[in-house]
Design a protein around this motif. Sequence first.
Motif, PDB file in Angstrom:
ATOM      1  N   GLU A   1       0.816  -1.212   0.000  1.00  0.00           N
ATOM      2  CA  GLU A   1       0.000   0.000   0.000  1.00  0.00           C
ATOM      3  C   GLU A   1       0.859   1.276   0.000  1.00  0.00           C
ATOM      4  OE1 GLU A   1      -3.303   2.210   2.897  1.00  0.00           O
ATOM      5  OE2 GLU A   1      -2.654   0.148   3.322  1.00  0.00           O
ATOM      6  N   ASP A   2       1.982   1.236   0.745  1.00  0.00           N
ATOM      7  CA  ASP A   2       2.754   2.471   0.962  1.00  0.00           C
ATOM      8  C   ASP A   2       3.770   2.760  -0.135  1.00  0.00           C
ATOM      9  OD1 ASP A   2       3.280   4.678   2.896  1.00  0.00           O
ATOM     10  OD2 ASP A   2       5.286   3.793   2.928  1.00  0.00           O
ATOM     11  N   LEU A   3       4.275   1.721  -0.792  1.00  0.00           N
ATOM     12  CA  LEU A   3       5.337   1.934  -1.766  1.00  0.00           C
ATOM     13  C   LEU A   3       4.901   2.853  -2.921  1.00  0.00           C
ATOM     14  CD1 LEU A   3       8.241   1.347  -2.430  1.00  0.00           C
ATOM     15  CD2 LEU A   3       7.530  -0.786  -3.552  1.00  0.00           C
ATOM     16  N   PRO A   4       3.717   2.684  -3.506  1.00  0.00           N
ATOM     17  CA  PRO A   4       3.291   3.626  -4.553  1.00  0.00           C
ATOM     18  C   PRO A   4       3.170   5.069  -4.023  1.00  0.00           C
ATOM     19  CG  PRO A   4       1.988   1.627  -4.659  1.00  0.00           C
ATOM     20  CD  PRO A   4       2.756   1.560  -3.376  1.00  0.00           C
ATOM     21  N   LYS A   5       2.670   5.196  -2.764  1.00  0.00           N
ATOM     22  CA  LYS A   5       2.579   6.540  -2.172  1.00  0.00           C
ATOM     23  C   LYS A   5       3.967   7.154  -1.998  1.00  0.00           C
ATOM     24  CE  LYS A   5      -1.608   5.488   0.471  1.00  0.00           C
ATOM     25  NZ  LYS A   5      -2.199   5.400   1.838  1.00  0.00           N
ATOM     26  N   LEU A   6       4.946   6.326  -1.623  1.00  0.00           N
ATOM     27  CA  LEU A   6       6.314   6.809  -1.425  1.00  0.00           C
ATOM     28  C   LEU A   6       6.896   7.327  -2.742  1.00  0.00           C
ATOM     29  CD1 LEU A   6       8.677   7.043   0.589  1.00  0.00           C
ATOM     30  CD2 LEU A   6       9.387   4.763  -0.111  1.00  0.00           C
ATOM     31  N   VAL A   7       6.643   6.578  -3.806  1.00  0.00           N
ATOM     32  CA  VAL A   7       7.147   7.016  -5.120  1.00  0.00           C
ATOM     33  C   VAL A   7       6.472   8.315  -5.544  1.00  0.00           C
ATOM     34  CG1 VAL A   7       7.297   6.406  -7.551  1.00  0.00           C
ATOM     35  CG2 VAL A   7       7.717   4.668  -5.804  1.00  0.00           C
ATOM     36  N   ASP A   8       5.151   8.419  -5.301  1.00  0.00           N
ATOM     37  CA  ASP A   8       4.433   9.658  -5.638  1.00  0.00           C
ATOM     38  C   ASP A   8       4.991  10.836  -4.847  1.00  0.00           C
ATOM     39  OD1 ASP A   8       2.852   8.303  -7.421  1.00  0.00           O
ATOM     40  OD2 ASP A   8       1.175   8.037  -6.028  1.00  0.00           O
ATOM     41  N   SER A   9       5.281  10.605  -3.556  1.00  0.00           N
ATOM     42  CA  SER A   9       5.846  11.679  -2.714  1.00  0.00           C
ATOM     43  C   SER A   9       7.213  12.118  -3.232  1.00  0.00           C
ATOM     44  CB  SER A   9       5.953  11.199  -1.273  1.00  0.00           C
ATOM     45  OG  SER A   9       6.568  12.169  -0.465  1.00  0.00           O
ATOM     46  N   MET A  10       8.037  11.147  -3.661  1.00  0.00           N
ATOM     47  CA  MET A  10       9.339  11.484  -4.228  1.00  0.00           C
ATOM     48  C   MET A  10       9.186  12.287  -5.519  1.00  0.00           C
ATOM     49  SD  MET A  10      11.176   7.818  -3.515  1.00  0.00           S
ATOM     50  CE  MET A  10      12.686   8.218  -4.390  1.00  0.00           C
ATOM     51  N   ALA A  11       8.168  11.945  -6.302  1.00  0.00           N
ATOM     52  CA  ALA A  11       7.921  12.683  -7.541  1.00  0.00           C
ATOM     53  C   ALA A  11       7.507  14.124  -7.247  1.00  0.00           C
ATOM     54  CB  ALA A  11       6.843  11.967  -8.367  1.00  0.00           C
ATOM     55  N   VAL A  12       6.666  14.306  -6.217  1.00  0.00           N
ATOM     56  CA  VAL A  12       6.260  15.668  -5.820  1.00  0.00           C
ATOM     57  C   VAL A  12       7.481  16.475  -5.391  1.00  0.00           C
ATOM     58  CG1 VAL A  12       4.984  17.015  -4.117  1.00  0.00           C
ATOM     59  CG2 VAL A  12       3.912  15.030  -5.197  1.00  0.00           C
ATOM     60  N   GLY A  13       8.353  15.847  -4.587  1.00  0.00           N
ATOM     61  CA  GLY A  13       9.564  16.539  -4.135  1.00  0.00           C
ATOM     62  C   GLY A  13      10.473  16.896  -5.287  1.00  0.00           C
ATOM     63  N   ALA A  14      10.635  15.961  -6.234  1.00  0.00           N
ATOM     64  CA  ALA A  14      11.482  16.235  -7.395  1.00  0.00           C
ATOM     65  C   ALA A  14      10.899  17.368  -8.236  1.00  0.00           C
ATOM     66  CB  ALA A  14      11.638  14.969  -8.241  1.00  0.00           C
ATOM     67  N   ASN A  15       9.571  17.388  -8.388  1.00  0.00           N
ATOM     68  CA  ASN A  15       8.932  18.479  -9.124  1.00  0.00           C
ATOM     69  C   ASN A  15       9.131  19.813  -8.420  1.00  0.00           C
ATOM     70  OD1 ASN A  15       7.961  16.896 -11.243  1.00  0.00           O
ATOM     71  ND2 ASN A  15       6.079  16.367 -10.129  1.00  0.00           N
ATOM     72  N   ARG A  16       9.077  19.772  -7.078  1.00  0.00           N
ATOM     73  CA  ARG A  16       9.286  20.995  -6.312  1.00  0.00           C
ATOM     74  C   ARG A  16      10.708  21.518  -6.520  1.00  0.00           C
ATOM     75  NH1 ARG A  16       8.373  25.850  -4.673  1.00  0.00           N
ATOM     76  NH2 ARG A  16       9.141  26.358  -2.587  1.00  0.00           N
ATOM     77  N   ILE A  17      11.673  20.633  -6.463  1.00  0.00           N
ATOM     78  CA  ILE A  17      13.063  21.047  -6.680  1.00  0.00           C
ATOM     79  C   ILE A  17      13.236  21.575  -8.105  1.00  0.00           C
ATOM     80  CG2 ILE A  17      15.453  20.249  -6.781  1.00  0.00           C
ATOM     81  CD1 ILE A  17      14.769  18.202  -4.641  1.00  0.00           C
ATOM     82  N   HIS A  18      12.574  20.926  -9.044  1.00  0.00           N
ATOM     83  CA  HIS A  18      12.649  21.375 -10.426  1.00  0.00           C
ATOM     84  C   HIS A  18      12.091  22.792 -10.564  1.00  0.00           C
ATOM     85  CE1 HIS A  18      11.507  21.609 -14.737  1.00  0.00           C
ATOM     86  NE2 HIS A  18      12.631  20.907 -14.898  1.00  0.00           N
ATOM     87  N   GLY A  19      10.991  23.078  -9.852  1.00  0.00           N
ATOM     88  CA  GLY A  19      10.426  24.424  -9.878  1.00  0.00           C
ATOM     89  C   GLY A  19      11.367  25.444  -9.255  1.00  0.00           C
ATOM     90  N   ILE A  20      12.031  25.054  -8.158  1.00  0.00           N
ATOM     91  CA  ILE A  20      12.995  25.953  -7.516  1.00  0.00           C
ATOM     92  C   ILE A  20      14.145  26.254  -8.465  1.00  0.00           C
ATOM     93  CG2 ILE A  20      14.714  26.109  -5.668  1.00  0.00           C
ATOM     94  CD1 ILE A  20      12.764  24.527  -3.892  1.00  0.00           C
ATOM     95  N   ILE A  21      14.598  25.235  -9.165  1.00  0.00           N
ATOM     96  CA  ILE A  21      15.690  25.438 -10.117  1.00  0.00           C
ATOM     97  C   ILE A  21      15.275  26.424 -11.207  1.00  0.00           C
ATOM     98  CG2 ILE A  21      17.061  24.309 -11.919  1.00  0.00           C
ATOM     99  CD1 ILE A  21      17.080  21.817 -10.147  1.00  0.00           C
ATOM    100  N   GLN A  22      14.035  26.298 -11.681  1.00  0.00           N
ATOM    101  CA  GLN A  22      13.558  27.219 -12.702  1.00  0.00           C
ATOM    102  C   GLN A  22      13.522  28.658 -12.180  1.00  0.00           C
ATOM    103  OE1 GLN A  22      14.007  24.967 -15.410  1.00  0.00           O
ATOM    104  NE2 GLN A  22      12.612  26.577 -16.126  1.00  0.00           N
ATOM    105  N   SER A  23      13.099  28.813 -10.893  1.00  0.00           N
ATOM    106  CA  SER A  23      13.089  30.153 -10.298  1.00  0.00           C
ATOM    107  C   SER A  23      14.493  30.708 -10.162  1.00  0.00           C
ATOM    108  CB  SER A  23      12.408  30.106  -8.924  1.00  0.00           C
ATOM    109  OG  SER A  23      11.043  29.786  -9.037  1.00  0.00           O
ATOM    110  N   LEU A  24      15.425  29.837  -9.752  1.00  0.00           N
ATOM    111  CA  LEU A  24      16.818  30.278  -9.629  1.00  0.00           C
ATOM    112  C   LEU A  24      17.370  30.684 -10.988  1.00  0.00           C
ATOM    113  CD1 LEU A  24      18.221  27.588  -7.160  1.00  0.00           C
ATOM    114  CD2 LEU A  24      17.723  29.975  -6.645  1.00  0.00           C
TER     115      LEU A  24
END
Length: 439
Positions: free
Chosen positions: A231-254
């Motif tokens: 049950e948790d492993l797909p949620k963990l991957v989704d959470s990692m994807a959200v974090g990676a997208n967030r970092i990607h957005g920060i990089i774009q702002s920088l």
Amino acid sequence: MSNSEFDTILVVDDTPTNLAVLSEALTAANYQVAVALDGETALEQVSYKPPHLILLDVMMPGIDGFETCRQLKANPDTADIPIIFMTALSDTVDKVKGLNLGAVDYITKPFQQEEVLARVNVHLQLYHLNHKLEAQVNERTAQLSEALESLREAQLQLIQNEKMSSLGQVVAGVAHEIKNPVNFIHGNLIHARGYITDLLALLTLYENCMPDVNPQVKTFAEDIDIEFLREDLPKLVDSMAVGANRIHGIIQSLKTFSSSGDDQFSDVNLHAGLDSTLLILSNRLKAKSCRPQVQVRKYYGELPLIDCCGGQLNQVFTTILSNALDALDNCAVDRGEDWQPYIEIETSVMGEMAVIEIRNNGGAIPPEIREHLFDSCVIRKPQGLGTGMGLPISHDIITQTHGGRLTCEVEGDRVGFIIEIPMQPDLTPPSREVQAASR
């Protein structure tokens, strides 16, 4: 030099005959002549109509010539009027006394008309020459002071530009270094999600096809809580994807912030510039021991791309937002526990202007400071907290480079800075002229 038609000479002598002889000679030489019979009258006349030169008798009733001279030289308004003593005394001690009091010359009695006119003419020329030189010195001093102030402003502008350029280079370097590994993680997460989905499907298929599980396998599955993992492993991957997208957005702002670090005019998204500046200052928004976290309230309107210098506008945003955070930090000790510090940013279009309003509730600015906010000669920050030139430089960037307006409004404890940038400026900014000349 001297123009006798405009030169007034005061003759002070208690002997009417001497006054008549001197007045006639000086009038014939086109000088304007005033007379006084004693020192007290001379001082009174000089107070309301100062002459250009004084012929002063030494021996007079009441206060003598020496005392009259002393009082004239003690008064800043009359101290520079040349005084020539008239005396029959030939004692060197008396002459030295008069010269020490500030007299410029002596004329001995009985008078020789040619001598009197010659000495008067020489000292009037010296008087006017001295005034002319003083005026030239004052004018030159004012020009040098203005040049020094301009140089100081230019130096501070260069320093600030260098800081912004260096910051942009650092930010660009950080963004570049982070970009590749983040892209690697972000790209691989897509495949990892598919692999995990396939493996979980395979596990389910094994369980359906082989209901009789080996006891050792069953024990291990219970130890790792296989149902929770499933049950948790797909949620963990989704959470990692959200974090990676967030970092990607920060990089774009920088990248947005750093790519605007030059002085070139181009079509700029002001909202992206504001967001990237807030990102750079995000650490200062966090809660401190003296205050809660600063809320940032954005009220962005519909702004088109603006033809402007993005790097310089980012510099203005950084200055105003940094000053707002300084104000919120400084006033926090005087506020109650329920106080919530905030910064509001509102953008809109008014006529031909793109308008950016940046407000905070960090307390009012006293009127005596508000009047000089944009003056470069006033240092507003304590030593060690900056040059105090951020607002004057920002004002020049907005008004001189972009042909806009930068104003400050205070309402209660709210302070707002209003930036107005022409969307289609009528004037040609100086930096554009430089660009055109360099092509």
